[in-house]
Design an enzyme around this catalytic site. Structure first.
Site, PDB file in Angstrom:
ATOM      1  N   ASN A   1       0.842  -1.197   0.000  1.00 36.76           N
ATOM      2  CA  ASN A   1       0.000   0.000   0.000  1.00 36.76           C
ATOM      3  C   ASN A   1       0.880   1.251   0.000  1.00 36.76           C
ATOM      4  OD1 ASN A   1      -1.864   2.030   0.383  1.00 36.76           O
ATOM      5  ND2 ASN A   1      -2.844   1.099   2.160  1.00 36.76           N
TER       6      ASN A   1
ATOM      7  N   TYR B   1       1.192   8.168   5.695  1.00 33.04           N
ATOM      8  CA  TYR B   1       1.620   8.109   7.099  1.00 33.04           C
ATOM      9  C   TYR B   1       2.959   8.807   7.304  1.00 33.04           C
ATOM     10  CZ  TYR B   1      -2.187   4.781   7.633  1.00 33.04           C
ATOM     11  OH  TYR B   1      -3.416   4.179   7.650  1.00 33.04           O
TER      12      TYR B   1
END
Length: 150
Positions: free
Chosen positions: A124, A131
């Protein structure tokens, strides 16, 4: 866009986003959640098995963040474990995920938590970049293990 705690009335839309996430993360074949489970486990059980924040766009739930508390830690302060963060495809790139994460950060501060923890699939890449942009860092001190119970 308004970030708020999910309510019972959100169960249908929350479930649909959970199902979309299961498709996105390739575990739809083992997905066993139902709207009734979401209702009972997240809203009618005391204490609930999970908590959730939603991004509300005039009654449409654009994104969700599901978490629970880890009350007992070596630091004698709770942690939060973020189980699911998902933004509907139509709302991606509009800062919805960031708003949900900052709302969770605020919840963690209010509860005296020392950390927010989560996992992300290594494939991902968008999630990994997201993040990192927030300032989160990968923790390589521990390996994840699983032991299936039949």
């Amino acid at each position: 866009m308004h970030i708020r705690f999910a309510k019972e009335q959100d169960v249908t839309q929350l479930f649909e986003l959970m199902k979309e996430l299961a498709i996105f993360e390739h575990y739809i074949d083992s997905f066993a959640i139902t709207p009734e489970i979401v209702l009972q486990s997240g809203f009618r059980k005391n204490p609930p098995d999970f908590h959730s924040l939603v991004a509300d766009d005039n009654g449409t739930i654009a994104g969700m963040l599901v978490y629970y508390f880890l009350p007992y830690t070596a630091q004698n302060r709770p942690n939060i474990y973020m189980k699911e963060l998902y933004v509907s495809e139509a709302y991606r790139g509009q800062g919805v995920g960031e708003k949900l994460m900052y709302a969770l950060h605020e919840v963690a501060q209010q509860h005296g938590c020392s950390q927010i923890k989560w996992t992300v699939a290594p494939w991902n890449e968008g999630g990994l970049r997201f993040y990192q942009r927030l300032g989160a860092h990968e923790n390589r001190d521990w390996l994840n293990y699983e032991w299936n119970v039949k």
